[in-house]
Motif scaffolding. Sequence first.
Motif, short mmCIF file in Angstrom:
data_model
loop_
_atom_site.label_atom_id
_atom_site.label_comp_id
_atom_site.label_asym_id
_atom_site.label_seq_id
_atom_site.Cartn_x
_atom_site.Cartn_y
_atom_site.Cartn_z
N LEU A 139 0.81 -1.22 0.00
CA LEU A 139 0.00 0.00 0.00
C LEU A 139 0.85 1.28 0.00
O LEU A 139 0.63 2.16 -0.85
CB LEU A 139 -0.95 -0.01 1.19
CG LEU A 139 -1.88 1.20 1.32
CD1 LEU A 139 -2.84 1.27 0.15
CD2 LEU A 139 -2.65 1.16 2.65
N PRO A 140 1.82 1.44 0.91
CA PRO A 140 2.62 2.68 0.86
C PRO A 140 3.47 2.77 -0.40
O PRO A 140 3.75 3.88 -0.88
CB PRO A 140 3.49 2.59 2.12
CG PRO A 140 3.50 1.16 2.50
CD PRO A 140 2.19 0.61 2.08
N LEU A 141 3.89 1.63 -0.95
CA LEU A 141 4.65 1.67 -2.19
C LEU A 141 3.80 2.20 -3.34
O LEU A 141 4.27 2.98 -4.17
CB LEU A 141 5.19 0.26 -2.53
CG LEU A 141 6.18 -0.33 -1.53
CD1 LEU A 141 6.55 -1.75 -1.93
CD2 LEU A 141 7.43 0.54 -1.43
N LEU A 142 2.54 1.78 -3.38
CA LEU A 142 1.64 2.30 -4.40
C LEU A 142 1.36 3.78 -4.15
O LEU A 142 1.32 4.58 -5.09
CB LEU A 142 0.33 1.50 -4.40
CG LEU A 142 -0.73 1.96 -5.39
CD1 LEU A 142 -0.22 1.87 -6.82
CD2 LEU A 142 -2.01 1.14 -5.23
N ALA A 143 1.18 4.15 -2.87
CA ALA A 143 0.92 5.56 -2.55
C ALA A 143 2.08 6.45 -2.98
O ALA A 143 1.87 7.60 -3.40
CB ALA A 143 0.66 5.71 -1.06
N LEU A 144 3.30 5.95 -2.89
CA LEU A 144 4.46 6.73 -3.31
C LEU A 144 4.44 7.06 -4.80
O LEU A 144 5.04 8.04 -5.22
CB LEU A 144 5.76 5.98 -2.96
CG LEU A 144 6.18 6.02 -1.48
CD1 LEU A 144 7.36 5.09 -1.26
CD2 LEU A 144 6.52 7.44 -1.05
N THR A 145 3.76 6.24 -5.57
CA THR A 145 3.65 6.52 -7.00
C THR A 145 2.60 7.59 -7.29
O THR A 145 2.50 8.08 -8.40
CB THR A 145 3.29 5.25 -7.79
OG1 THR A 145 1.97 4.82 -7.44
CG2 THR A 145 4.28 4.12 -7.49
N LEU A 146 1.79 7.93 -6.26
CA LEU A 146 0.71 8.90 -6.42
C LEU A 146 0.99 10.23 -5.74
O LEU A 146 0.49 11.27 -6.18
CB LEU A 146 -0.61 8.32 -5.87
CG LEU A 146 -1.09 7.00 -6.50
CD1 LEU A 146 -2.28 6.45 -5.74
CD2 LEU A 146 -1.44 7.21 -7.97
N THR A 147 1.74 10.22 -4.63
CA THR A 147 2.01 11.45 -3.90
C THR A 147 3.26 11.30 -3.06
O THR A 147 3.65 10.17 -2.71
CB THR A 147 0.82 11.81 -2.98
OG1 THR A 147 1.10 13.04 -2.31
CG2 THR A 147 0.60 10.74 -1.93
N ARG A 148 3.87 12.44 -2.72
CA ARG A 148 5.01 12.49 -1.79
C ARG A 148 4.68 13.36 -0.59
O ARG A 148 5.57 13.72 0.18
CB ARG A 148 6.25 13.06 -2.51
CG ARG A 148 6.73 12.20 -3.67
CD ARG A 148 7.53 11.02 -3.18
NE ARG A 148 7.94 10.14 -4.26
CZ ARG A 148 8.84 9.17 -4.13
NH1 ARG A 148 9.42 8.96 -2.96
NH2 ARG A 148 9.14 8.40 -5.15
N ASP A 149 3.42 13.66 -0.39
CA ASP A 149 2.98 14.52 0.69
C ASP A 149 2.90 13.70 1.99
O ASP A 149 2.09 12.76 2.10
CB ASP A 149 1.61 15.11 0.36
CG ASP A 149 1.17 16.16 1.36
OD1 ASP A 149 1.74 16.22 2.47
OD2 ASP A 149 0.24 16.94 1.04
#
Length: 449
Positions: free
Chosen positions: A36-46
């Motif tokens: 999940l956080p790996l996928l989130a990193l592809t969407l945002t860096r906030d």
Amino acid sequence: MTEQRTDRVALPGAFHRIWAASAVSSLGDGVYYSALPLLALTLTRDSTVFGIMEAVTLLPWLLFGLIGGALVDRWDRRRTMVAVDLCRCALLVAAAVAVAAGLLDIAVLIAIGFLLGIGGVLFDTASTAYVPELLGRGTQDLHRANSRLQAAQRACGGFIGPPVGSLLFALGRTVPFVADAASFLFSSLTIRTLPATPRKAAKPKTLILKDAWAGASYLIHHRLLLGLSLRPAVGNFAFAGTGAVLALYAHETLHLGTAGYGVFLTTEAVGGLAGTLAAGWLGARLGTGGALTLTAGVEAAALLGIGGSPNAYLAGIGLAALGAAMGATMTLGPSVRQAIVPDELMGRVTAASRLTAMSAGPVGALFGGWLGHAAGLRAPFLTGAGILVLMTALAARLTSNRRIDAALAEAARTRQEPDPVATPTTTTETATTTETATEAATETATTAV
């Protein structure tokens, strides 16, 4: 300490199916929470968004926990687990399709996490309530069953799942979500083969909030159950406070790098697995109350050792001891609750207990972060150790062997069954207090229902 029993009987085959379903589902959870956080990193860096994602994992219990417990007590628990896992499977398949089509954004990802969390509330509450239906109310059998379930969850969800999730994410962004969906499908199909429970008698329709309050009221009026809930609440306040600064403490005070920090965290998981497996042994020799008092003292000593350690090696030993004590506690406490709570209230009391235990965590995290900034990074650990010393005194008083034996005996009399594990060893005053509180709570719960 009269809980010990010598006639050790093998757990039924149906339990092993629950065990297998729990292990596979936990493996899928470990894969998901790593990816999940790996996928989130592809969407945002906030970083604020990541904080929101972490908070969302607690919201389902805080917002839906009591209602979920009331629903579980209304519904067939086996069918509830099957339906919830099928819904979670479908949700993850939809997420995988959205990822593959490039339609997934951070808002949708957070919403998926929230819906999966609601499913977790219903499934965890239903499974906790179903185990005593299957095994009966003997605490030794419940200790063994919960020990195996906790061990499977820690081993598969904590050790195997996260690295597998990272590997699968490297193969493709949708692969971890498909794998987690498959784990839920396996779990639902396995649970569907479990024995059906007797159909519950129809009850007058009442407001769901009244049903939810009946469970909370029963918990509040039962001193032993309240003690079993306050114990993890106090502990979570201290643990969340230290968790808020743990990464900084490891980096700035213990001088650990990224790899070293990963190994450092693993020591807690190793200790937790060992404590989970040793819980039944401790309960049989010290009594559940004695074991809970011991683990409370070990937790206090472990936080003191971590906060005062001159190097990472001693801090790692302290973290392993902390994990062991927490693992044993998470096995022993629920086993007692499963043995004494009436079946018709099991889901609601379980949910109320979990809500009580988890509610102190966010406050503890805020306090620990402020204290670390104001007084230094060792301060949350040392303060937490002092709080846990008080918790040890609380455990010795509210969850003593005498009080647990009295509650087990009263529960057996209420069910009009022979007492499977204990005879009352309390003084007349203690037994009378427990019986009066139980009768008052039962009357309140019956009126509300």
